[in-house]
Scaffold this motif. Structure first.
Motif, PDB file in Angstrom:
ATOM      1  N   UNK A  27       0.825  -1.212   0.000  1.00 26.58           N
ATOM      2  CA  UNK A  27       0.000   0.000   0.000  1.00 26.58           C
ATOM      3  C   UNK A  27       0.856   1.257   0.000  1.00 26.58           C
ATOM      4  N   UNK A  28       1.942   1.231   0.769  1.00 27.29           N
ATOM      5  CA  UNK A  28       2.807   2.406   0.837  1.00 27.29           C
ATOM      6  C   UNK A  28       3.484   2.675  -0.506  1.00 27.29           C
ATOM      7  N   UNK A  29       3.971   1.622  -1.154  1.00 25.34           N
ATOM      8  CA  UNK A  29       4.621   1.785  -2.462  1.00 25.34           C
ATOM      9  C   UNK A  29       3.619   2.338  -3.470  1.00 25.34           C
ATOM     10  N   UNK A  30       2.400   1.832  -3.460  1.00 27.28           N
ATOM     11  CA  UNK A  30       1.383   2.322  -4.395  1.00 27.28           C
ATOM     12  C   UNK A  30       1.093   3.804  -4.151  1.00 27.28           C
ATOM     13  N   UNK A  31       0.941   4.171  -2.891  1.00 32.07           N
ATOM     14  CA  UNK A  31       0.646   5.572  -2.554  1.00 32.07           C
ATOM     15  C   UNK A  31       1.806   6.489  -2.938  1.00 32.07           C
ATOM     16  N   UNK A  32       3.043   6.064  -2.668  1.00 37.26           N
ATOM     17  CA  UNK A  32       4.204   6.890  -3.020  1.00 37.26           C
ATOM     18  C   UNK A  32       4.351   7.032  -4.532  1.00 37.26           C
ATOM     19  N   UNK A  33       4.116   5.944  -5.269  1.00 34.21           N
ATOM     20  CA  UNK A  33       4.201   6.028  -6.722  1.00 34.21           C
ATOM     21  C   UNK A  33       3.087   6.899  -7.282  1.00 34.21           C
ATOM     22  N   UNK A  34       1.926   6.880  -6.652  1.00 37.64           N
ATOM     23  CA  UNK A  34       0.840   7.774  -7.068  1.00 37.64           C
ATOM     24  C   UNK A  34       1.295   9.224  -6.936  1.00 37.64           C
ATOM     25  N   UNK A  35       1.899   9.547  -5.804  1.00 39.03           N
ATOM     26  CA  UNK A  35       2.345  10.923  -5.570  1.00 39.03           C
ATOM     27  C   UNK A  35       3.462  11.305  -6.537  1.00 39.03           C
ATOM     28  N   UNK A  36       4.370  10.385  -6.833  1.00 38.76           N
ATOM     29  CA  UNK A  36       5.481  10.697  -7.731  1.00 38.76           C
ATOM     30  C   UNK A  36       5.030  10.840  -9.178  1.00 38.76           C
ATOM     31  N   UNK A  37       4.148   9.967  -9.629  1.00 36.72           N
ATOM     32  CA  UNK A  37       3.765   9.968 -11.038  1.00 36.72           C
ATOM     33  C   UNK A  37       2.705  11.013 -11.371  1.00 36.72           C
ATOM     34  N   UNK A  62      -4.527   4.668 -12.834  1.00 38.20           N
ATOM     35  CA  UNK A  62      -4.459   3.525 -11.912  1.00 38.20           C
ATOM     36  C   UNK A  62      -3.706   2.355 -12.526  1.00 38.20           C
ATOM     37  N   UNK A  63      -3.948   2.084 -13.785  1.00 39.99           N
ATOM     38  CA  UNK A  63      -3.251   0.976 -14.436  1.00 39.99           C
ATOM     39  C   UNK A  63      -1.751   1.232 -14.512  1.00 39.99           C
ATOM     40  N   UNK A  64      -1.366   2.444 -14.809  1.00 43.30           N
ATOM     41  CA  UNK A  64       0.055   2.784 -14.891  1.00 43.30           C
ATOM     42  C   UNK A  64       0.726   2.664 -13.521  1.00 43.30           C
ATOM     43  N   UNK A  65       0.056   3.135 -12.502  1.00 48.74           N
ATOM     44  CA  UNK A  65       0.631   3.073 -11.151  1.00 48.74           C
ATOM     45  C   UNK A  65       0.670   1.630 -10.655  1.00 48.74           C
ATOM     46  N   UNK A  66      -0.356   0.837 -10.957  1.00 52.02           N
ATOM     47  CA  UNK A  66      -0.332  -0.569 -10.584  1.00 52.02           C
ATOM     48  C   UNK A  66       0.819  -1.292 -11.276  1.00 52.02           C
ATOM     49  N   UNK A  67       1.073  -0.940 -12.524  1.00 49.63           N
ATOM     50  CA  UNK A  67       2.187  -1.546 -13.252  1.00 49.63           C
ATOM     51  C   UNK A  67       3.513  -1.188 -12.599  1.00 49.63           C
ATOM     52  N   UNK A  68       3.698   0.087 -12.279  1.00 48.77           N
ATOM     53  CA  UNK A  68       4.949   0.529 -11.649  1.00 48.77           C
ATOM     54  C   UNK A  68       5.118  -0.088 -10.250  1.00 48.77           C
ATOM     55  N   UNK A  69       4.034  -0.162  -9.497  1.00 41.07           N
ATOM     56  CA  UNK A  69       4.102  -0.751  -8.153  1.00 41.07           C
ATOM     57  C   UNK A  69       4.425  -2.237  -8.239  1.00 41.07           C
ATOM     58  N   UNK A 122       9.233   5.477   5.375  1.00 43.66           N
ATOM     59  CA  UNK A 122       7.857   5.994   5.347  1.00 43.66           C
ATOM     60  C   UNK A 122       7.697   7.232   6.216  1.00 43.66           C
ATOM     61  N   UNK A 123       8.412   7.305   7.311  1.00 47.30           N
ATOM     62  CA  UNK A 123       8.279   8.472   8.196  1.00 47.30           C
ATOM     63  C   UNK A 123       8.939   9.710   7.604  1.00 47.30           C
ATOM     64  N   UNK A 124      10.110   9.530   7.000  1.00 45.23           N
ATOM     65  CA  UNK A 124      10.863  10.663   6.464  1.00 45.23           C
ATOM     66  C   UNK A 124      10.636  10.876   4.969  1.00 45.23           C
ATOM     67  N   UNK A 125       9.805  10.058   4.347  1.00 44.09           N
ATOM     68  CA  UNK A 125       9.516  10.130   2.903  1.00 44.09           C
ATOM     69  C   UNK A 125      10.800  10.084   2.074  1.00 44.09           C
TER      70      UNK A 125
END
Length: 171
Positions: A27-37, A62-69, A122-125
């Motif tokens: 979940x964290x990787x998906x959320x971070x990739x969402x913010x980055x992309x 969503x498909x692009x972020x799911x692929x990257x995650x 996750x705490x320090x991003x």
């Protein structure tokens, strides 16, 4: 003298903690990739229908972020798998000569370091690349394969010649 057997609780707590941590990492990787992309914060409520034009845009995002995650998690597993295969074989075979703690303690320390690295990232991003390094380090320390191999070898040591705590074991 009473012997205390701590292998079962240690393996149980280890498995419980790792099964609780791995979904959080995804979940964290998906959320971070969402913010980055996308450059936008992760939406907490997705209110779109499949009939509007904006839904195709969100769907493709969503498909692009799911692929990257998925790719990131695949790389993380590869960084963990290859060192873990080698080190677990070495740790478990070395524990035959130097005691079972050699195969039991390093995987626990490696997963503790991985969890601390995950908490720090996750705490320090920090960059997600640190998670790949932490996966590699946890793999070098043996991972669950070395822990289970050492645990099974410890239990086999307790069952001297087919006789364990419960008497004769069927062959």
């Amino acid at each position: 003298m009473v012997r205390v057997f701590l292998i079962e609780p240690v393996v149980g707590v280890y498995a419980f903690s790792m099964f609780m941590l791995y979904p959080l990492i995804q979940q964290y990787v998906y959320r971070r990739l969402w913010q980055q992309l996308t450059g936008a914060p992760y939406p907490t409520q997705l209110n779109y229908t499949h009939c509007s034009d904006s839904s195709t845009n969100l769907s493709s995002i969503h498909q692009e972020i799911q692929k990257e995650a998925s790719l990131f998690l695949f790389y993380s597993e590869l960084c963990f798998l290859f060192p873990s295969l080698l080190s677990s074989l070495l740790l478990v075979s070395y524990s035959d000569h130097r005691g079972r703690k050699v195969a039991l303690v390093p995987p626990l320390v490696g997963e503790l370091l991985f969890a601390l690295c995950y908490a720090t990232v996750s705490h320090l991003s920090l960059s997600l690349g640190y998670l790949l390094g932490a996966s590699f380090l946890a793999g070098v320390m043996g991972g669950p394969t070395a822990l289970l191999g050492g645990s099974f070898a410890y239990i086999a040591d307790l069952c001297e010649g087919g006789k364990g705590r419960w008497g004769e074991l069927p062959m």
